[in-house]
Design an enzyme around this catalytic site. Structure first.
Site, PDB file in Angstrom:
ATOM      1  N   HIS A 120       0.853  -1.186   0.000  1.00  0.00           N
ATOM      2  CA  HIS A 120       0.000   0.000   0.000  1.00  0.00           C
ATOM      3  C   HIS A 120       0.890   1.237   0.000  1.00  0.00           C
ATOM      4  CE1 HIS A 120      -2.891   2.960   1.631  1.00  0.00           C
ATOM      5  NE2 HIS A 120      -3.851   2.115   1.320  1.00  0.00           N
ATOM      6  N   ASP A 197       2.586  -4.419   8.160  1.00  0.00           N
ATOM      7  CA  ASP A 197       1.319  -3.698   7.992  1.00  0.00           C
ATOM      8  C   ASP A 197       0.192  -4.707   8.147  1.00  0.00           C
ATOM      9  OD1 ASP A 197      -0.992  -2.493   7.079  1.00  0.00           O
ATOM     10  OD2 ASP A 197      -0.193  -1.982   5.097  1.00  0.00           O
ATOM     11  N   GLN A 200      -5.153  -5.400   6.936  1.00  0.00           N
ATOM     12  CA  GLN A 200      -6.098  -6.378   6.405  1.00  0.00           C
ATOM     13  C   GLN A 200      -6.038  -7.706   7.147  1.00  0.00           C
ATOM     14  OE1 GLN A 200      -8.349  -5.508   4.340  1.00  0.00           O
ATOM     15  NE2 GLN A 200      -7.507  -3.554   3.665  1.00  0.00           N
ATOM     16  N   LYS A 223     -10.942  -0.696   9.943  1.00  0.00           N
ATOM     17  CA  LYS A 223     -11.056  -1.948   9.207  1.00  0.00           C
ATOM     18  C   LYS A 223     -11.387  -3.117  10.134  1.00  0.00           C
ATOM     19  CE  LYS A 223      -7.649  -0.271   5.864  1.00  0.00           C
ATOM     20  NZ  LYS A 223      -8.542   0.106   4.764  1.00  0.00           N
ATOM     21  N   CYS A 360      -4.786   2.444  -3.791  1.00  0.00           N
ATOM     22  CA  CYS A 360      -3.557   2.959  -3.173  1.00  0.00           C
ATOM     23  C   CYS A 360      -2.417   1.960  -3.308  1.00  0.00           C
ATOM     24  CB  CYS A 360      -3.781   3.313  -1.699  1.00  0.00           C
ATOM     25  SG  CYS A 360      -4.936   4.675  -1.444  1.00  0.00           S
TER      26      CYS A 360
END
Length: 402
Positions: A120, A197, A200, A223, A360
């Protein structure tokens, strides 16, 4: 289409944003909020509201207890210690915080950072800004044919000049899942730190930062069925202790004089100003909500929906699927002869909400050879009816463009 048993179907009623027949398939962008999170935010902003950490009156003390309880919930949720959780505005700010504190203090010209093709922008641009200030170099690990970060190639790329590896746990476009433990072993093998990261990942996978053996882990609340405007940075205690402050102001100090200032220990050192009190408490409620359902249950539910969706789309000759078969909660695809934005507009007319664009992740779009993709992403409130509605909408789009 086969019928999919939906053990979580009853949970849809918990989400007021899904009233009616709207088919929301954009959870990877932001998740809808359960009433429990909305109530927690409402009560924190209204009935219970006061500042934290400063007031000597009872309501302020109670709010401080609730705020710090949220930090403990987040810590337990990812297998961390309470003092290792720094509240930020989101994962983007968390990565920037690491880049501008740990990065500036530890990286110099000649050092290298390893990213991957599927990152991202929030895990690319902060390191480019750091490169402009320090002269560090950035290397990019390619992907396997099915869209995973190729750790075999990463193993060959990594050298002692690499001081940081920064990778996505789950791709926001392809849904491919990283073997974080192996990636951490590779990074540590050359003396590098590793940042993950987890935006998700945390809504659908059980995360234990100790077992993963990473050094930094970041995610955003919105999220995870929580509010916008807050996220978390986890880092090992010894790393946080050595990191200089990023922003100056109230709450992050020990003592201030005009001659000098001394700073509070982590996590307060990195939380300048009045914190996002309401948002933190609502994040704690989101963690409670997800934990009560169980991440194993959520992952199994989304895995079944992904399989059904991919099977249905694969049956259409005009659809190209991206990413691995076992993508985590996310299905990206392209419809021949139709721009994803046009598809998204027509699907909206059918009451189906997807994401259309580069997500993104423009370098990944370049790698895929497309300007954009259509992305359907699932949450705990989705079921086979949402997949069926998506398929009907795509069929209608094909007829319009035929």
């Amino acid at each position: 289409m086969t019928t999919l048993a939906s053990p979580l179907a009853a949970l849809r009623a918990d989400f007021p944003g899904l009233a009616g027949t709207w088919h929301y398939l954009d959870t990877a962008a932001t998740a809808q909020k359960p009433q429990a999170v909305i109530d927690a935010a409402s009560n924190a902003m209204g009935r219970d509201y006061a500042t934290v950490h400063r007031g000597v009156y009872a309501r302020s003390a109670n709010m401080t207890v609730a705020f710090e309880a949220a930090r403990r919930k987040v810590a337990r949720f990812i297998g961390a210690a309470e003092g290792e959780i720094v509240f930020t505005r989101g994962a983007t700010e968390a990565i920037n915080l690491v880049a501008q504190t740990w990065g500036l203090a530890n990286l110099k010209a000649g050092d290298r950072i390893l990213l991957s093709t599927l990152e991202h922008h929030s895990n690319i641009v902060p390191w480019q800004l750091l490169r402009a200030r320090t002269g560090v170099e950035i290397d990019v690990c390619p992907l396997t044919p099915d869209g995973r970060i190729d750790l075999d190639i990463a193993a060959r790329m990594l050298t002692r000049e690499h001081k940081l590896v920064a990778l996505a746990h789950v791709s926001n476009v392809l849904g491919s899942t990283l073997d974080v433990k192996r990636a951490a072993d590779l990074a540590h093998g050359v003396g590098a730190k590793i940042l993950i990261d987890g935006c998700q990942a945390v809504p659908r996978l059980a995360v234990d930062v100790a077992a993963l053996d990473c050094d930094f882990y970041v995610f955003s609340a919105h999220k995870l069925y929580g509010p916008t405007g807050i996220g978390a940075l986890w880092a090992r205690a010894e790393i946080l202790d050595a990191m200089p402050p990023w922003q100056g102001g109230g709450a992050m100090i020990d003592r201030v004089t005009f001659a000098e200032t001394t700073f509070a220990p982590p996590p307060a050192r990195f939380e300048a100003g009045t914190p996002a009190i309401v948002e933190a408490i609502a994040l704690g409620a989101a963690v409670d909500y997800v934990s009560a359902i169980g991440l194993d249950t959520i992952h199994a539910h989304e895995t079944a929906l992904v399989a059904q969706c991919r099977d249905a789309l694969r049956a259409m000759n005009s659809v190209t699927l991206f990413g691995p078969e076992d993508s985590a909660g996310i299905v990206s695809f392209a419809l021949e002869g139709v721009h994803p934005h046009d598809l998204g507009t027509i699907l909206d007319e059918e009451g189906v909400a997807i994401r259309a664009g580069h997500h993104c992740a423009q370098p990944l779009m370049d790698h895929l050879g497309v300007p954009a993709t259509a992305r359907a992403s699932f949450g705990i409130y989705n079921d086979e009816d949402d997949v069926a509605a998506l398929v009907r909408g795509i069929e209608r789009t094909k007829r319009i463009f035929s």
